[in-house]
Motif scaffolding. Structure first.
Motif, PDB file in Angstrom:
ATOM      1  N   PRO A   1      17.828  10.818 217.039  1.00 55.17           N
ATOM      2  CA  PRO A   1      18.091   9.753 216.039  1.00 55.17           C
ATOM      3  C   PRO A   1      16.608   9.018 215.788  1.00 55.17           C
ATOM      4  O   PRO A   1      16.302   8.637 214.670  1.00 55.17           O
ATOM      5  CB  PRO A   1      19.057   8.802 216.498  1.00 55.17           C
TER       6      PRO A   1
ATOM      7  N   LEU B   1      21.212   2.759 220.000  1.00 53.59           N
ATOM      8  CA  LEU B   1      21.303   2.323 218.635  1.00 53.59           C
ATOM      9  C   LEU B   1      20.815   0.874 218.402  1.00 53.59           C
ATOM     10  O   LEU B   1      20.160   0.575 217.533  1.00 53.59           O
ATOM     11  CB  LEU B   1      22.666   2.534 218.088  1.00 53.59           C
TER      12      LEU B   1
ATOM     13  N   ILE C   1      20.366   2.719 210.947  1.00 55.56           N
ATOM     14  CA  ILE C   1      21.031   3.629 211.395  1.00 55.56           C
ATOM     15  C   ILE C   1      22.585   2.944 211.368  1.00 55.56           C
ATOM     16  O   ILE C   1      22.658   1.746 211.856  1.00 55.56           O
ATOM     17  CB  ILE C   1      20.936   4.107 212.819  1.00 55.56           C
ATOM     18  N   THR C   2      23.308   3.717 210.565  1.00 56.20           N
ATOM     19  CA  THR C   2      24.813   3.356 210.505  1.00 56.20           C
ATOM     20  C   THR C   2      25.793   4.475 210.938  1.00 56.20           C
ATOM     21  O   THR C   2      25.376   5.410 211.111  1.00 56.20           O
ATOM     22  CB  THR C   2      25.293   3.027 208.885  1.00 56.20           C
ATOM     23  N   CYS C   3      27.082   3.845 211.214  1.00 57.88           N
ATOM     24  CA  CYS C   3      28.217   4.764 211.941  1.00 57.88           C
ATOM     25  C   CYS C   3      29.156   4.624 210.886  1.00 57.88           C
ATOM     26  O   CYS C   3      29.960   3.660 211.149  1.00 57.88           O
ATOM     27  CB  CYS C   3      28.342   4.074 213.423  1.00 57.88           C
TER      28      CYS C   3
ATOM     29  N   ASP D   1      29.107   3.025 216.736  1.00 59.88           N
ATOM     30  CA  ASP D   1      27.974   3.248 217.968  1.00 59.88           C
ATOM     31  C   ASP D   1      28.273   4.702 218.469  1.00 59.88           C
ATOM     32  O   ASP D   1      27.851   5.107 219.560  1.00 59.88           O
ATOM     33  CB  ASP D   1      27.906   2.381 218.891  1.00 59.88           C
TER      34      ASP D   1
ATOM     35  N   PRO E   1      28.468   9.267 217.040  1.00 52.70           N
ATOM     36  CA  PRO E   1      28.454  10.076 216.013  1.00 52.70           C
ATOM     37  C   PRO E   1      29.564  10.020 214.965  1.00 52.70           C
ATOM     38  O   PRO E   1      30.962   9.815 215.708  1.00 52.70           O
ATOM     39  CB  PRO E   1      28.104  11.519 216.496  1.00 52.70           C
TER      40      PRO E   1
ATOM     41  N   LEU F   1      26.215   9.699 212.328  1.00 49.72           N
ATOM     42  CA  LEU F   1      25.360   8.648 212.174  1.00 49.72           C
ATOM     43  C   LEU F   1      24.723   9.189 210.837  1.00 49.72           C
ATOM     44  O   LEU F   1      24.546  10.095 210.173  1.00 49.72           O
ATOM     45  CB  LEU F   1      24.252   8.641 213.157  1.00 49.72           C
TER      46      LEU F   1
ATOM     47  N   ILE G   1      21.155   8.003 208.957  1.00 51.91           N
ATOM     48  CA  ILE G   1      19.843   7.592 209.300  1.00 51.91           C
ATOM     49  C   ILE G   1      19.031   7.543 208.272  1.00 51.91           C
ATOM     50  O   ILE G   1      18.672   8.691 207.763  1.00 51.91           O
ATOM     51  CB  ILE G   1      19.176   8.478 210.621  1.00 51.91           C
TER      52      ILE G   1
END
Length: 465
Positions: A131, A159, A169-171, A176, A178, A180, A182
């Motif tokens: 990441p 993260l 980076i978002t989920c 928090d 995968p 993810l 990016i």
């Protein structure tokens, strides 16, 4: 490497669609169980073992982020390394495999496929190292997904640190964890405070992104670093690929200068965690095993397992690139030990597997974190030992295993490579064991049962399509 390997029949696209950690490099696909027979004769051998998983994935990622061609020899061909290689190819890196040698034409900061969708299977190191490298590289919006198992292992400390350094980076699924999403060119770098008490891999993930971040990174540890050796391994590999790093002796403060990576040629040593199972076989059979491709020059902490074997009555010969363990006659091990396994926690189950054959209890402490690995390793191992007639006291942070002669049993492996390999060792020294779903060994040592059979151990059922 093709989408379907004729030996295993595993289709990579199907494995990804099903959220599996299996790969075209998997062994024992479709094999429901393996029987490991008891072995009463001393096991005597010199053996070279597959490459280190920790070094393999660090080297693959550094080589892919270098601007030029690198050659890696002794690479581990396992599920985790397959998915790492496949992700790098999807990003646009050219990777040519020839057995255990990889030739990698690295990307530097370039991202030829700026909308790449990456799948990493159950590769925990890749999940923690990639990441930051994506956020610090060139433009693009990348999706990183993982197996069902890996989706259940949160990455919150990593993260949080990457976001504090500017990483976008978002989920979209589980918080928090995968998958993810990016954004490239988002990691500015700079100072960041992190706890080191949870996982050294989170620290390594931030450090590895440092050379590519605009301002480098300055990591300040707020407490202590668990398993410092793995962070030191990361820094060593980064320096091998041209990164400029500074660190104090306690690894409480580390600086990485911006400037990227340079190509390098690297020979990878054997996996010390895998070595513990074969050295343990010498201990419990009164034999002699020499592992010829890892020794005291290593940074891998699990090689310190030989110190524990020495305390249990084994004779140990140490060399920079090899180690030999000679077990006491008939495997009569010395017990009455109390061992802090935190520095070498991946060897916990190996010790638990040979502890019944000691002449006194063996207490294992300070490994509560392994309950959150591929399985609850403490709970799983305690249940397995009890099923086999071995008295065991379970604690939150470990267990105490009492002397016993284990019975034969049919054992679940819980999709955990270390459970499978440790119970195989126990079966050799005890009354044998049937291991269900043995293919999980492909995570770190696909040829494990073939190697075991090559030592003269009776192994049945280790074939399949």
């Amino acid at each position: 490497m093709t989408a379907t390997d004729t030996t295993t029949g595993v289709d990579a696209d199907r494995a990804e669609a099903e959220g599996s950690g299996l790969s075209p490099w998997s062994a024992l696909v479709g094999v429901p169980h393996v029987d490991v027979a008891p072995h009463r004769a001393p096991i005597v051998t010199d053996i070279a073992l597959p490459g280190s998983k920790s070094y393999t994935n660090r080297a693959l990622l550094c080589a892919a982020m270098a601007d030029g061609r690198s050659t890696l020899t002794g690479l581990l061909r396992s599920d985790d390394s397959y998915w790492c290689v496949e992700s790098l190819r999807r990003l646009g890196a050219a990777v040519t495999m020839d057995g255990t040698t990889a030739i990698i034409d690295g990307l530097g900061r370039r991202r030829p496929h700026p909308e790449a969708r990456l799948y990493i299977g159950s590769a925990g190191t890749t999940a923690r190292f990639l990441p930051g490298l994506l956020a610090a590289g060139g433009p693009g919006r990348f999706t990183l997904d993982a197996s069902r198992q890996m989706r259940g292992r949160p990455l919150a400390p990593l993260l949080l640190a990457l976001r504090q350094l500017g990483g976008d980076i978002t989920c979209p699924g589980t918080e928090d964890a995968p998958p993810l999403e990016i954004e490239g060119v988002s990691l500015l770098g700079g100072p960041v405070r992190m706890s080191g008490a949870v996982s050294s891999q989170f620290i390594s993930g931030v450090l590895m992104a440092g050379p590519m971040a605009l301002n480098g990174v300055h990591v300040l540890i707020t407490d202590h670093v668990v398993q410092k050796d793995y962070v030191a391994m990361t820094l060593d590999m980064m320096e091998t690929f041209g990164a400029i790093v500074e660190a104090d002796d306690d690894l409480a403060e580390m600086r990485v200068e911006p400037g990227g990576y340079r190509p390098a040629d690297v020979a990878l040593e054997a996996d010390a965690s895998t070595a513990t199972y074969f050295l343990a076989l010498a201990a419990v059979t009164g034999g002699r095993v020499t592992v010829t491709n890892v020794g005291t020059a290593t940074r891998q902490p699990d090689l310190r397992f030989i110190d524990i074997l020495e305390r249990m009555g084994c004779r140990v010969t140490r060399e920079p690139a090899a180690v030999t363990v000679e077990g006491p006659p008939e495997g009569r091990l010395t017990g009455g030990l109390d061992v802090d396994m935190r520095p070498l926690s991946d060897a916990t189950l190996t010790l638990a597997a040979i502890a019944p054959f000691a002449d006194g209890p063996v207490a294992i402490h300070n490994v509560a974190h392994i309950r959150k690995h591929e399985s609850d390793r403490i709970g799983v191992m305690c249940a397995a030992l009890s099923t086999l007639g071995v008295p065991v006291d379970e604690r939150t942070d470990g267990m105490t295993v009492h002397p016993a002669r284990p019975s034969h049993g049919v054992m679940e492996t819980h999709d955990d490579h270390r459970v499978a390999m440790a119970l195989a060792v126990l079966g050799v020294a005890g009354a044998g064991v049937r291991l269900l779903e043995p293919g999980c060994v492909s995570k770190t040592c696909p040829p494990f049962f073939t190697l075991l059979a090559g030592l003269g151990v009776g192994v049945a059922g280790a074939s399949g399509g």
